[in-house]
Scaffold this motif. Sequence first.
Motif, short mmCIF file in Angstrom:
data_model
loop_
_atom_site.label_atom_id
_atom_site.label_comp_id
_atom_site.label_asym_id
_atom_site.label_seq_id
_atom_site.Cartn_x
_atom_site.Cartn_y
_atom_site.Cartn_z
N GLY A 140 3.36 -19.63 -42.41
CA GLY A 140 4.54 -19.06 -43.07
C GLY A 140 5.72 -18.94 -42.12
N GLY A 141 5.46 -18.55 -40.87
CA GLY A 141 6.53 -18.46 -39.87
C GLY A 141 7.13 -19.83 -39.58
N PHE A 142 6.27 -20.85 -39.43
CA PHE A 142 6.79 -22.21 -39.21
C PHE A 142 7.61 -22.69 -40.41
CE2 PHE A 142 3.27 -23.11 -36.00
CZ PHE A 142 4.14 -23.04 -34.93
N LEU A 200 9.28 -20.83 -42.48
CA LEU A 200 10.54 -20.09 -42.47
C LEU A 200 11.52 -20.68 -41.46
CD1 LEU A 200 12.07 -17.57 -43.53
CD2 LEU A 200 11.12 -16.34 -41.57
N VAL A 201 11.04 -20.98 -40.27
CA VAL A 201 11.91 -21.58 -39.24
C VAL A 201 12.41 -22.94 -39.69
CG1 VAL A 201 11.92 -22.53 -36.90
CG2 VAL A 201 10.92 -20.29 -37.33
N PHE A 226 -0.02 -16.43 -41.77
CA PHE A 226 1.21 -15.90 -41.19
C PHE A 226 1.87 -16.92 -40.26
CE2 PHE A 226 -0.85 -11.52 -41.66
CZ PHE A 226 -0.24 -11.30 -42.89
N ILE A 227 1.08 -17.63 -39.48
CA ILE A 227 1.62 -18.64 -38.57
C ILE A 227 2.27 -19.77 -39.36
CG2 ILE A 227 1.00 -20.40 -36.87
CD1 ILE A 227 -1.11 -18.42 -35.81
#
Length: 128
Positions: free
Chosen positions: A12-14, A16-17, A9-10
């Motif tokens: 994936g978040g990076f 996405l940003v 998740f971490i």
Amino acid sequence: MIVYLIPVFIIGGFALVLGILVLLGRFRGGRYLRPIMQFLVKVPLLGRGIRKMSEAALERADPELASAVKKLERFGGTSDPRRAQQAMSRLSASERKAVLDATLQHEQAPEPVNRAQRRKLERERKRS
């Protein structure tokens, strides 16, 4: 089981940003990315890294302009016009020419205001 997915998740978040930043950089010449980057430069740790990356990119693109910018910042030529003139007199001829070319290029390229101006600019670019 979900605890094991936290790193995914971490990451994936990076991703996405980073994807959003790349998209904003490509869209309309980075017009919407500039305010975000100006804000991020104010953050102490990120600001130093962004400034270093920017200086490195400028050095690769135009070494004379990069050295001139460093000298101008060192002599405080970015805030006061009198100091800017003093700093310009301390630059070498090639550095002074690079700074003047960069400012002239920046002034000669105004962004089109309306649709007609954008279309005219697109037609001119296609002809060249």
